[in-house]
Design a protein around this motif. Structure first.
Motif, PDB file in Angstrom:
ATOM      1  N   TYR A  56       0.807  -1.217   0.000  1.00  0.00           N
ATOM      2  CA  TYR A  56       0.000   0.000   0.000  1.00  0.00           C
ATOM      3  C   TYR A  56       0.840   1.267   0.000  1.00  0.00           C
ATOM      4  N   ARG A  57       2.017   1.236   0.615  1.00  0.00           N
ATOM      5  CA  ARG A  57       2.909   2.404   0.542  1.00  0.00           C
ATOM      6  C   ARG A  57       3.436   2.577  -0.876  1.00  0.00           C
ATOM      7  N   MET A  58       3.829   1.448  -1.495  1.00  0.00           N
ATOM      8  CA  MET A  58       4.298   1.524  -2.891  1.00  0.00           C
ATOM      9  C   MET A  58       3.195   2.029  -3.803  1.00  0.00           C
ATOM     10  N   ARG A  59       2.040   1.411  -3.677  1.00  0.00           N
ATOM     11  CA  ARG A  59       0.918   1.766  -4.545  1.00  0.00           C
ATOM     12  C   ARG A  59       0.531   3.232  -4.359  1.00  0.00           C
ATOM     13  N   ALA A  60       0.564   3.715  -3.128  1.00  0.00           N
ATOM     14  CA  ALA A  60       0.223   5.117  -2.869  1.00  0.00           C
ATOM     15  C   ALA A  60       1.209   6.060  -3.549  1.00  0.00           C
ATOM     16  N   ARG A  61       2.512   5.779  -3.407  1.00  0.00           N
ATOM     17  CA  ARG A  61       3.518   6.664  -3.992  1.00  0.00           C
ATOM     18  C   ARG A  61       3.420   6.650  -5.518  1.00  0.00           C
ATOM     19  N   VAL A  62       3.355   5.451  -6.103  1.00  0.00           N
ATOM     20  CA  VAL A  62       3.283   5.364  -7.566  1.00  0.00           C
ATOM     21  C   VAL A  62       1.973   5.965  -8.069  1.00  0.00           C
ATOM     22  N   SER A  63       0.887   5.759  -7.363  1.00  0.00           N
ATOM     23  CA  SER A  63      -0.399   6.368  -7.753  1.00  0.00           C
ATOM     24  C   SER A  63      -0.300   7.884  -7.765  1.00  0.00           C
ATOM     25  N   GLU A  64       0.375   8.438  -6.769  1.00  0.00           N
ATOM     26  CA  GLU A  64       0.578   9.890  -6.708  1.00  0.00           C
ATOM     27  C   GLU A  64       1.329  10.366  -7.947  1.00  0.00           C
ATOM     28  N   TRP A  65       2.373   9.647  -8.314  1.00  0.00           N
ATOM     29  CA  TRP A  65       3.182  10.056  -9.467  1.00  0.00           C
ATOM     30  C   TRP A  65       2.439   9.892 -10.787  1.00  0.00           C
ATOM     31  N   ILE A  66       1.673   8.803 -10.947  1.00  0.00           N
ATOM     32  CA  ILE A  66       0.975   8.621 -12.229  1.00  0.00           C
ATOM     33  C   ILE A  66      -0.231   9.550 -12.355  1.00  0.00           C
ATOM     34  N   ALA A  67      -0.697  10.091 -11.243  1.00  0.00           N
ATOM     35  CA  ALA A  67      -1.788  11.067 -11.289  1.00  0.00           C
ATOM     36  C   ALA A  67      -1.278  12.467 -11.609  1.00  0.00           C
ATOM     37  N   ASP A  68       0.021  12.676 -11.461  1.00  0.00           N
ATOM     38  CA  ASP A  68       0.645  13.975 -11.688  1.00  0.00           C
ATOM     39  C   ASP A  68       1.226  14.025 -13.099  1.00  0.00           C
ATOM     40  N   ILE A  69       0.793  14.973 -13.911  1.00  0.00           N
ATOM     41  CA  ILE A  69       1.275  15.029 -15.290  1.00  0.00           C
ATOM     42  C   ILE A  69       2.762  15.349 -15.382  1.00  0.00           C
ATOM     43  N   ALA A  70       3.378  15.744 -14.267  1.00  0.00           N
ATOM     44  CA  ALA A  70       4.813  16.044 -14.283  1.00  0.00           C
ATOM     45  C   ALA A  70       5.670  14.795 -14.488  1.00  0.00           C
ATOM     46  N   THR A  71       5.154  13.626 -14.143  1.00  0.00           N
ATOM     47  CA  THR A  71       5.912  12.383 -14.286  1.00  0.00           C
ATOM     48  C   THR A  71       5.420  11.604 -15.500  1.00  0.00           C
ATOM     49  N   GLN A  72       6.350  11.303 -16.409  1.00  0.00           N
ATOM     50  CA  GLN A  72       6.031  10.502 -17.591  1.00  0.00           C
ATOM     51  C   GLN A  72       6.479   9.050 -17.442  1.00  0.00           C
ATOM     52  N   GLY A 167       6.939   8.556 -28.342  1.00  0.00           N
ATOM     53  CA  GLY A 167       5.739   9.063 -29.010  1.00  0.00           C
ATOM     54  C   GLY A 167       4.479   8.749 -28.221  1.00  0.00           C
ATOM     55  N   THR A 168       4.403   7.552 -27.677  1.00  0.00           N
ATOM     56  CA  THR A 168       3.258   7.149 -26.862  1.00  0.00           C
ATOM     57  C   THR A 168       3.145   8.044 -25.631  1.00  0.00           C
ATOM     58  N   LEU A 169       4.276   8.314 -24.988  1.00  0.00           N
ATOM     59  CA  LEU A 169       4.264   9.151 -23.788  1.00  0.00           C
ATOM     60  C   LEU A 169       3.917  10.600 -24.116  1.00  0.00           C
ATOM     61  N   GLN A 170       4.388  11.093 -25.251  1.00  0.00           N
ATOM     62  CA  GLN A 170       4.069  12.467 -25.647  1.00  0.00           C
ATOM     63  C   GLN A 170       2.580  12.612 -25.948  1.00  0.00           C
ATOM     64  N   ARG A 171       2.006  11.631 -26.672  1.00  0.00           N
ATOM     65  CA  ARG A 171       0.567  11.686 -26.968  1.00  0.00           C
ATOM     66  C   ARG A 171      -0.254  11.584 -25.691  1.00  0.00           C
ATOM     67  N   ALA A 172       0.165  10.730 -24.768  1.00  0.00           N
ATOM     68  CA  ALA A 172      -0.547  10.597 -23.497  1.00  0.00           C
ATOM     69  C   ALA A 172      -0.518  11.908 -22.719  1.00  0.00           C
ATOM     70  N   LEU A 173       0.618  12.584 -22.707  1.00  0.00           N
ATOM     71  CA  LEU A 173       0.727  13.864 -22.007  1.00  0.00           C
ATOM     72  C   LEU A 173      -0.176  14.908 -22.663  1.00  0.00           C
ATOM     73  N   GLU A 174      -0.171  14.959 -23.988  1.00  0.00           N
ATOM     74  CA  GLU A 174      -1.042  15.904 -24.701  1.00  0.00           C
ATOM     75  C   GLU A 174      -2.507  15.639 -24.381  1.00  0.00           C
ATOM     76  N   ASP A 175      -2.912  14.367 -24.346  1.00  0.00           N
ATOM     77  CA  ASP A 175      -4.297  14.007 -24.012  1.00  0.00           C
ATOM     78  C   ASP A 175      -4.642  14.434 -22.589  1.00  0.00           C
ATOM     79  N   ARG A 176      -3.722  14.200 -21.659  1.00  0.00           N
ATOM     80  CA  ARG A 176      -3.971  14.566 -20.265  1.00  0.00           C
ATOM     81  C   ARG A 176      -4.064  16.078 -20.101  1.00  0.00           C
ATOM     82  N   LEU A 177      -3.195  16.815 -20.798  1.00  0.00           N
ATOM     83  CA  LEU A 177      -3.262  18.277 -20.739  1.00  0.00           C
ATOM     84  C   LEU A 177      -4.547  18.797 -21.326  1.00  0.00           C
ATOM     85  N   ALA A 178      -5.005  18.201 -22.423  1.00  0.00           N
ATOM     86  CA  ALA A 178      -6.259  18.612 -23.048  1.00  0.00           C
ATOM     87  C   ALA A 178      -7.444  18.337 -22.120  1.00  0.00           C
TER      88      ALA A 178
END
Length: 185
Positions: A56-72, A167-178
Motif C-alpha cells: 500500500y505504501r508503494m501503490r500510494a507513492r506510484v499512484s501519486e506520481w501517475i496522477a501527476d502530469i509532471a511524471t512521464q 511518441g506514446t508518452l508524448q501523446r498521453a501527455l497531450e491528451d492529459r493536458l487537453a
C-alpha cells in the motif's frame, strides 16, 4: 544492436522509487545509479523516494506520481523477488492499464547471461498506467544497470528505431493536458 535515425532526443520527466526495508538515502546505490543514468542521458529527475516493501505504501507513492502530469516515467527498484517481503508486482500490477510483457521476458533473457538460471526468480515487469510508463526492476545495482543500459535507455530515446515509447508518452501527455484544460482531469 541499436538502430538510430536523425530524430531529435526528447527529454522525459522521470521519477525513481526504491523499495526497501533497509536502504536509506546514504546507501541506495541502485537508486543513485538510475538517477545518474537518466540524467546523463538527458532526462529530468522529477521525484525520488524510498518506501518500505509494503504494497500500500508503494501503490500510494506510484499512484501519486501517475496522477501527476509532471511524471512521464516511473522507475521502481526492489521488491521483485520471491522473499515473503517482495511485493512490488502485487503493488503495481493493479495500477497498470496495459502490461509490457516483453520487458520482463527480455530482462530475464539478458540477466541469464550474467547470473544464469537465478534469473527465473526475477519478477521484473513494465506497463502503462494513466499514460505513465512504469518499469519495475530488481533491487541490485547490477540488475538496474542491465535494465537501464540494455533496454530502458533505448525505449526512452526517440532516436531509437524501429520503435520506442517516447511518441506514446508524448501523446498521453497531450491528451492529459487537453482533458485538464477541459476540466475532465
Amino acid at each position: 544492436m541499436s538502430k538510430t535515425t536523425t530524430s531529435t532526443f526528447v527529454p522525459l520527466n522521470i521519477s525513481v522509487l526504491t523499495v526497501s526495508d533497509t536502504r536509506t538515502a546514504a546507501n541506495d546505490t541502485s537508486g543513485d545509479m538510475l538517477v545518474e543514468r537518466l540524467q546523463s542521458a538527458g532526462h529530468h529527475l522529477v521525484a525520488r523516494d524510498i518506501v518500505q516493501d509494503d504494497i500500500y505504501r508503494m501503490r500510494a507513492r506510484v499512484s501519486e506520481w501517475i496522477a501527476d502530469i509532471a511524471t512521464q516515467v516511473v522507475l521502481v527498484t526492489g521488491g521483485t523477488g520471491f522473499s515473503h517481503r517482495d511485493s512490488t508486482p502485487e503493488a503495481i500490477m493493479p495500477l497498470l492499464d496495459k502490461q509490457v510483457e516483453g520487458f520482463g521476458e527480455l530482462f530475464r533473457q539478458l540477466s541469464h547471461e550474467e547470473i544464469g538460471t537465478s534469473t527465473i526468480q526475477s519478477r521484473a515487469l513494465a506497463g502503462l498506467a494513466n499514460g505513465t510508463l512504469i518499469f519495475c526492476l530488481p533491487g541490485s545495482t547490477g540488475a538496474c544497470r542491465t535494465g537501464w543500459d540494455q533496454i530502458i535507455s533505448e525505449q526512452l530515446d526517440a532516436r531509437y528505431r524501429p520503435c520506442n515509447f517516447v511518441g506514446t508518452l508524448q501523446r498521453a501527455l497531450e491528451d492529459r493536458l487537453a482533458r485538464q484544460e477541459g476540466g475532465d482531469d
